[in-house]
Design an enzyme around this catalytic site. Sequence first.
Site, PDB file in Angstrom:
ATOM      1  N   GLU A 154      63.857   9.201  17.692  1.00 49.94           N
ATOM      2  CA  GLU A 154      62.896   9.603  16.552  1.00 49.94           C
ATOM      3  C   GLU A 154      63.874   9.428  15.295  1.00 49.94           C
ATOM      4  O   GLU A 154      64.850   9.577  15.132  1.00 49.94           O
ATOM      5  CB  GLU A 154      62.966  11.265  16.900  1.00 49.94           C
ATOM      6  CG  GLU A 154      62.444  11.773  15.642  1.00 49.94           C
ATOM      7  CD  GLU A 154      60.921  11.313  15.555  1.00 49.94           C
ATOM      8  OE1 GLU A 154      60.522  11.444  14.220  1.00 49.94           O
ATOM      9  OE2 GLU A 154      60.132  11.558  16.494  1.00 49.94           O
ATOM     10  N   THR A 172      55.188   8.100  15.172  1.00 52.78           N
ATOM     11  CA  THR A 172      55.648   7.913  16.593  1.00 52.78           C
ATOM     12  C   THR A 172      54.539   7.601  17.479  1.00 52.78           C
ATOM     13  O   THR A 172      55.075   6.656  18.487  1.00 52.78           O
ATOM     14  CB  THR A 172      56.100   9.323  16.993  1.00 52.78           C
ATOM     15  OG1 THR A 172      57.375   9.581  16.014  1.00 52.78           O
ATOM     16  CG2 THR A 172      56.991   9.247  18.345  1.00 52.78           C
ATOM     17  N   HIS A 198      64.255  14.741  13.640  1.00 51.61           N
ATOM     18  CA  HIS A 198      62.866  14.831  13.220  1.00 51.61           C
ATOM     19  C   HIS A 198      63.036  15.745  11.713  1.00 51.61           C
ATOM     20  O   HIS A 198      63.617  16.999  11.610  1.00 51.61           O
ATOM     21  CB  HIS A 198      61.891  15.333  13.879  1.00 51.61           C
ATOM     22  CG  HIS A 198      60.451  15.175  13.659  1.00 51.61           C
ATOM     23  ND1 HIS A 198      59.865  15.687  12.536  1.00 51.61           N
ATOM     24  CD2 HIS A 198      59.338  14.338  14.231  1.00 51.61           C
ATOM     25  CE1 HIS A 198      58.626  15.145  12.620  1.00 51.61           C
ATOM     26  NE2 HIS A 198      58.240  14.557  13.387  1.00 51.61           N
ATOM     27  N   ASP A 230      61.733   4.629  16.327  1.00 46.53           N
ATOM     28  CA  ASP A 230      60.275   4.605  16.442  1.00 46.53           C
ATOM     29  C   ASP A 230      59.585   4.576  14.914  1.00 46.53           C
ATOM     30  O   ASP A 230      58.986   3.863  14.783  1.00 46.53           O
ATOM     31  CB  ASP A 230      59.676   5.855  16.623  1.00 46.53           C
ATOM     32  CG  ASP A 230      60.189   7.283  15.998  1.00 46.53           C
ATOM     33  OD1 ASP A 230      60.936   7.301  15.154  1.00 46.53           O
ATOM     34  OD2 ASP A 230      59.627   8.293  16.314  1.00 46.53           O
ATOM     35  N   HIS A 231      60.253   4.909  13.835  1.00 48.93           N
ATOM     36  CA  HIS A 231      59.960   4.664  12.523  1.00 48.93           C
ATOM     37  C   HIS A 231      61.059   5.367  11.340  1.00 48.93           C
ATOM     38  O   HIS A 231      62.143   5.748  11.964  1.00 48.93           O
ATOM     39  CB  HIS A 231      58.657   5.509  12.099  1.00 48.93           C
ATOM     40  CG  HIS A 231      58.628   7.197  12.475  1.00 48.93           C
ATOM     41  ND1 HIS A 231      59.263   7.846  11.579  1.00 48.93           N
ATOM     42  CD2 HIS A 231      58.177   7.741  13.604  1.00 48.93           C
ATOM     43  CE1 HIS A 231      59.337   8.990  12.188  1.00 48.93           C
ATOM     44  NE2 HIS A 231      58.455   9.027  13.304  1.00 48.93           N
TER      45      HIS A 231
END
Length: 628
Positions: free
Chosen positions: A253, A295, A410, A469-470
């Site tokens: 994440e 995600t 996150h 993921d990003h």
Amino acid sequence: MKTPKWSKASIVAIATILLWLKTYIAYKTSFDIKIENWRQEIILFINPLSFLMFIFGISLFMKEKNQKRYVLITSFIISAVLFANVVFYRFFNDFLTIPVLFQTSNMSDLGSSVTELINFSDLLYFADFIILALLLKVKPKFMGYREYSKVDRRAFFLVAIAIAFFNLGMAETERPQLLTRTFDREMLVKNIGTYNYHLYDAFLQSKSSAQRAMADGSELADIDNYVRANYLPPNDEMFGAAKGKNVILISMESTQNFVINQTVNGQEITPFLNDFIKDSYYFDNFYHQTGQGKTSDSEFLVENSLYPLSRGAVFFTHSGNEFTATPEILNKNGYYTASLHANNKSFWNRDIMYQSLGYQRFYSLPDYEVTEENSVGWGMKDIDFLQQSVQHLKEMPKPFYSKFITLTNHFPFELSEEDKFIQPYTSDDKTVNNYFPTVRYQDEALKLFVQKLKDEGLYEDSIIVLYGDHYGISENHNKAMSEFLGKEITPFESTQLQKVPLIVHIPGQEGKTISTVGGQIDIKPTILHLLGIDTKTDIDFGSDLFSKDRLDFAVLRDGSFITKDRVFTRETCYDKSTGEPTDKNSCEPYMEKAKNELEYSDKIIYGDLLRFYGKPAGSKESFPQSED
């Protein structure tokens, strides 16, 4: 002498001017809209006006009481739309779209993130509404109501139309084909305005809804030809290198590549990953390619080798489509397929989408022992999640393909003191400061997980694929990031910050750093080739990262792209060796490729074209699967 009614300021004019000025101020203070010349500044200034004149102009047909009520309600609604875009932009550096608004099932899980993004000072975004309400209550002498004649109304709307055409004409001069090249929402907002952009977005939504009904298999011909022409055979040395092995795929994440081998307060941010890459294949020029789905977009890219949509998330908008995803392919090759995520199964519509991707099992919230002590931020802490997941792996039929979605790192990057293995960074930016301890916590979770795999006898029989993921830190935090990295965050550097780690660990193989340019779209063919499964007949836009003849190329969802020597973003071509703008012609050879790939992928998704792929020749609306 009595002041003539017509000389008094109308509520329509006051509301229009207040919202016009407020919108322009929001452009300059709340959005990072790049202005390159005086013409663009004029466009930015005038672009809200025609919309506001049209909307408030409707009240010219109303009697005084209804006019006041209409203007006040409309002012509040438009202010709310503007404010919603401001809050969304604070984290995502993007503007709202209709598909995003339909993602209501996610809202219950967004609590802490949304709270972090809203400030008390945001009441100022409704200041004009409050002023209007007070004026209507106090009824000052300078305000008055007037009934407008047909000529007056006609003149009013003709002026609004003239402003709209003037705006569009200037915009088209600055950005040719503005409305046909919609990958960059910032470009649309800068040229036609926030409100007109939302109208255009509604048009695009209606258009996309009709595309599936109108689609047929013949549209796949050009796409199939393009994919076949760009297919790369696997590397003979790596094809089947992990044949029969379990696959453990972990989405890290919000993990950006700049944290690898980096320190904060003199301590390593990712000590485990720094060691793990020494015994693994580490791709250090690898980019996330997600859009608004974040995600879920990364999952879509990884499983399908298709690009996400520029608007909304495929997991919501097209979960019923036909896909040829990695889980479905592996099901046919004797693998048991499962996804593991200690969150509500409906978040990002995963329970529906995973069926379309072919997963045999989804381990979600009820499959874990979740307590207040082992939860933080968005849900279950990564250490507990990964430790509990090992038992699920032990019980799976072998070989298995398992995908893990981590959570702790996150936004807004919350962590209790007892879980901090390093202290926060010290800058004026709370988000950047807190990012590093949550990355470090995730790193510790991965370390303990790998050790648990070894203890349970799963490690030697599994390949482990870790990918970011990003992004975690958006462009809104460039000042603090510039301080941390020790350099100015230009558009070139911002694109480079979209790199995420990709680590492929194959038991028994030596580690190696590979600097080929790639992206998440390349993971599907890479994994399948490692397992000895050919992808020659698949519709993939990615290619095996181990292929010897591979082109260094990655295109991002906004149309930016990266090659071996160049970075193209925001209509500027940069030299990678210097980070400075260079002749745009040197990026020209790749522009068409980037545009084609995004458009072809969009056609597949909007038209649900894969439902026609591989049907028997002669069947209605079919497209035969290639045999070459």
